[in-house]
Write an enzyme that holds these catalytic residues in place. Structure first.
Site, PDB file in Angstrom:
ATOM      1  N   SER A 180       0.843  -1.183   0.000  1.00  0.00           N
ATOM      2  CA  SER A 180       0.000   0.000   0.000  1.00  0.00           C
ATOM      3  C   SER A 180       0.888   1.246   0.000  1.00  0.00           C
ATOM      4  O   SER A 180       1.609   1.474  -0.962  1.00  0.00           O
ATOM      5  CB  SER A 180      -0.967  -0.037   1.187  1.00  0.00           C
ATOM      6  OG  SER A 180      -2.012   0.898   1.004  1.00  0.00           O
ATOM      7  N   ASP A 186      -9.054  -4.638  -6.564  1.00  0.00           N
ATOM      8  CA  ASP A 186      -8.793  -3.699  -5.474  1.00  0.00           C
ATOM      9  C   ASP A 186      -9.738  -2.498  -5.574  1.00  0.00           C
ATOM     10  O   ASP A 186      -9.760  -1.800  -6.588  1.00  0.00           O
ATOM     11  CB  ASP A 186      -7.329  -3.231  -5.541  1.00  0.00           C
ATOM     12  CG  ASP A 186      -6.846  -2.594  -4.250  1.00  0.00           C
ATOM     13  OD1 ASP A 186      -7.669  -1.999  -3.543  1.00  0.00           O
ATOM     14  OD2 ASP A 186      -5.635  -2.701  -3.958  1.00  0.00           O
ATOM     15  N   HIS A 240      -7.689  -5.200  -1.941  1.00  0.00           N
ATOM     16  CA  HIS A 240      -6.479  -4.629  -1.351  1.00  0.00           C
ATOM     17  C   HIS A 240      -5.872  -5.582  -0.336  1.00  0.00           C
ATOM     18  O   HIS A 240      -4.713  -5.434   0.042  1.00  0.00           O
ATOM     19  CB  HIS A 240      -6.823  -3.293  -0.679  1.00  0.00           C
ATOM     20  CG  HIS A 240      -5.634  -2.428  -0.423  1.00  0.00           C
ATOM     21  ND1 HIS A 240      -4.745  -2.045  -1.406  1.00  0.00           N
ATOM     22  CD2 HIS A 240      -5.161  -1.861   0.725  1.00  0.00           C
ATOM     23  CE1 HIS A 240      -3.794  -1.292  -0.890  1.00  0.00           C
ATOM     24  NE2 HIS A 240      -4.018  -1.164   0.392  1.00  0.00           N
TER      25      HIS A 240
END
Length: 771
Positions: free
Chosen positions: A636, A711, A743
């Site tokens: 991330s 995602d 994600h």
């Protein structure tokens, strides 16, 4: 599950225990030969961290303690258990497998779970006690059940659609939930009815909008008054929010979703708040737009603000709303008359300027409490550190008393015992910011109160309390001890284990104790002299040999990676493969105060990269580190950091893994992005400098990009942009894409695949342990 394997103590047995610390791991580690951890075992069941109870709660009368406990044969499935404190016995209250239907969740509920970071969990993920303490409301597989302590379970709903945000009203008379964009309410045991209108696909009642769920830690859109007389309900219209066409590419097909996603600089949903009776009658709109300061709010668009928090006064006579400006530098607390919707400002908070140079933002918090007498306990970073204050009276809350002070951060208001005048909070240690402890102080003390630490040094702690602030539920862990949860009195004395989780011979981690390696901590200086904390775990070092480094990073605001809590078996599995584990918290990380966090303001991708570089340069000075084999890995924001680090310093790192990276901040959402970097319209240069796209062709070191193809947080376009830029410039890289995953790419089989992919990539590029 066999009772003996639960390792729970009855209350009587727990009270007979001494309160000494658990024996050190090294002392418990017996003569067993070392067993190497594999990634397959790390993510298999039973979990190597031991039992991990969730949602620990006390019944209203305090007799029962309930907990969600995962199964030994399925670490991600949770059942509801209850401990009778009078009888000293545990019993399963709801078996999720026996009761569940296995019905697939709706897309809305799946996305809500993703935003609450529980998308991987199965079975029961939450529940709520009835006011009379005779049962609990249990959501399961998209429907609702009422489980009585007698053993009876009543099914309340049976629909194809999921019941979102289920709740019992404050007095337990009503059950409420969101279905098909409407709020439904019914008396317990009777059929529920919608109490809000159905207004099309873009308008929702009773839900939190996307950025509230994803970035503001607000996961509900309605709030019951304490007396069940009213319910405050959010209505939001997202018709003006831009659409991201999200292709959830799966293994056997693709589903296309037109997702309303407010990218930085674009319009947010229009949010309104109403108060109504439980049947939807006497609806009034709350005035959220009056008295907006022209210095902070958008004069051209009075709807351009955030509904941050909503709370009822203890007596139900007033509603309190926290309104945050779009720039997140200012907050008003509004006092609302629920019968008319009229509002007035009773408290204002401005972003801290202390030691922060060019500016700062307001970190939203749940660390506040309205007391029965109208006083307010409030958390603020106004002096450069997060501390607690007491505002007197509710007629403006003008005067206040300072409750905590020092170079430490209060991370949580745990509870308040108003009857005894005691307040409990969680804070970093002033002597060691890598630990957090539970403290108490006397609210009625004359002058500054002296805080009392209630927990043992050497541990990271978390805590919660019952509504009256009488019983503490404390979880502690250390590098040598997986999480342990216990009940404590107001002095911190342990009364009973909820989960002892002792590292004995029956513990799942026991076969790997012999190879468990200790953690070393230290600091290095940033370029401005700021101390940066790091942690390191090494294999058993052999003289004359140099070892590769797996350098983990996150780098963004929010998490504190380096701390003295249990870090799970994954770190040890990496060390068992012959790698040094290393992590460092750069400036911008949490729990070190405003001056430490602020340097990333309008400068993302700069100071963090320099601080992580300092960590790599320090590693290269160590005679047991192979300076040519330092690999970086992040997810991330950490994936973004990998790209920026490789671009900034070609040749410094041996290889980089970039997981689910944000590559261009114009693609990320409003509330998060604008908090730190402003808008693309007003701060174009900051966006250009922070982007990972313009310098993508400067990457010369081996790079592996990983992304979930469904995602909904860091949308897949972030990956395709950097992939395209590198392909068009004939820059080599590798990638691993996961069809159908969001994600969060995790699971008993998929997680080992991800990490085996990472280490095959490192081996192929020569980042290998010594022979």
């Amino acid at each position: 599950m066999e009772e003996k394997k639960l390792r729970h103590l009855t209350l009587a047995a727990a009270l007979s225990l001494s309160t000494c610390l658990s024996a050190p791991l090294a002392a418990q580690s017996t003569e067993t030969a070392p067993m190497e951890l594999t990634f397959e075992r790390v993510f298999a069941s039973p979990g190597l961290d031991g039992p991990t109870p969730r949602a620990v709660k006390l019944s209203p009368d305090g007799r029962y303690l309930t907990v969600l406990r995962n199964r030994e044969d399925d670490r991600e499935r949770y059942d509801l258990w209850a401990f009778d404190r009078e009888a000293g016995q545990w019993a399963m209250l709801v078996d999720s497998k026996a009761l569940g239907t296995g019905r697939e969740l709706s897309e809305d509920e799946k996305m809500q779970r993703e935003r609450a970071r529980v998308g991987n969990l199965k079975g029961i993920i939450d529940y709520q006690w009835t006011e009379d303490g005779t049962g609990v409301l249990v959501p399961l597989d998209g429907d609702l059940y009422l489980a009585r302590l007698s053993g009876d379970v009543v099914r309340l709903t049976d629909t194809e659609e999921s019941e979102l945000n289920p709740a019992l009203s404050s007095k337990g008379r009503y059950v409420s939930f969101v279905r098909d964009r409407q709020l439904w309410v019914g008396e317990v045991g009777a059929d529920a009815q919608p109490i809000t209108p159905k207004e099309g696909e873009a308008i929702r009642w009773g839900e939190a909008e996307f950025v509230a769920q994803e970035e503001m830690s607000r996961h509900t859109g309605y709030w019951w008054s304490p007396d069940d007389r009213w319910v405050a309900v959010e209505r939001f219209d997202e018709s003006m929010v831009g659409i991201v066409t999200r292709a959830a590419i799966g293994a056997t097909g693709t589903k296309v979703f037109d997702q309303r996603y407010p990218v930085a600089g674009s319009q947010n949903a229009k949010v309104e708040l109403f108060v109504m009776n439980p049947d939807g009658g006497d609806r009034v709109e709350v005035d959220l737009r009056s008295n907006q300061s022209p210095d902070y709010y958008n004069a051209k668009d009075p709807d351009d603000f955030y509904l941050a928090r909503v709370d009822w006064a203890p007596d139900g006579r007033a509603l309190y709303v926290q309104r945050q400006n779009r720039q997140q530098t200012w907050m008003d607390v509004l006092k609302v008359d629920p019968s008319t919707g009229a509002s007035e400002i009773v408290l204002q908070e401005e972003a801290s300027q202390a030691h922060s140079g060019e500016g700062y933002w307001i970190n939203l918090s749940d660390n506040y409490r309205i007391l029965d007498n109208g006083d307010l306990i409030w958390w603020s970073e106004r002096d450069g550190f997060g501390h607690l204050y007491r505002y007197l009276g509710d007629e403006g809350w003008r005067g206040y008393q300072r409750l905590t002070k020092g170079n430490f951060v209060v991370t949580k208001l745990v509870g308040v015992n108003e009857q005894d005048g005691h307040l409990f909070y969680l804070a970093t240690s002033e002597d060691d910011p890598l630990e957090q402890h539970v403290y108490s102080l006397d609210l009625d003390a004359e002058g500054p109160a002296t805080a009392q630490r209630l927990t043992e040094p050497g541990f990271m702690h978390s805590a919660k309390m019952d509504a009256k602030g009488q019983t503490l539920l404390i979880t502690r862990s250390s590098d040598n001890s997986p999480p342990q949860t216990y009940i404590a009195d107001e002095q911190g004395n342990r009364l009973a284990w909820v989960e002892e989780n002792a590292l004995d011979s029956d513990h799942p981690y026991a076969p790997y104790l012999a190879s468990h390696r200790p953690v070393e901590y230290g600091t290095i200086e940033a370029d401005d002299g700021t101390p940066l904390y790091w942690e390191m775990v090494t294999p058993e070092l052999e003289p004359g040999k140099r070892y590769p480094v797996y350098f983990y990073h996150y780098g963004g605001p929010g998490p504190q990676v380096v701390n003295k809590g249990w870090d799970g078996a994954l770190r040890q599995a990496i060390v068992d493969k012959g790698y040094i584990w290393f992590a460092l918290d750069n400036r911008g990380s949490a729990n070190r105060g405003v001056a430490f966090e602020q340097p990333i303001y309008r400068a993302m991708g700069g100071v963090e990269v320099r601080d992580q570089k300092a960590g790599a340069e320090y590693l290269k000075t160590l005679d047991f580190v192979d300076p040519d084999k330092i690999a970086i890995d992040g997810w991330s924001y950490g994936g973004y950091m990998t790209l920026k680090q490789l671009q900034a310093d070609p040749g410094l790192y041996a290889a980089g893994i970039s997981g689910a990276p944000v590559t261009r901040w114009e693609l990320y959402d409003t509330h998060y992005t604008e908090r730190f970097i402003g808008t693309p319209q007003a701060d174009a240069q900051a966006y250009e400098l922070s982007s990972a796209i313009p310098d993508a062709t400067k990457v010369t070191d081996p790079l592996l990009i990983i992304h979930g193809m469904a995602d909904d947080n860091v949308v897949f376009e972030n990956a395709t942009e950097v992939i395209s830029a590198m392909q068009e410039a004939n820059v080599p890289f590798e990638m691993m894409l996961y069809p159908g995953y969001t994600h969060r790419i995790s699971g008993e089989k998929i997680s080992p695949h991800r990490y085996n992919t990472v280490f095959r990539f490192l081996e192929q590029n020569g980042v290998t342990p010594p022979e």
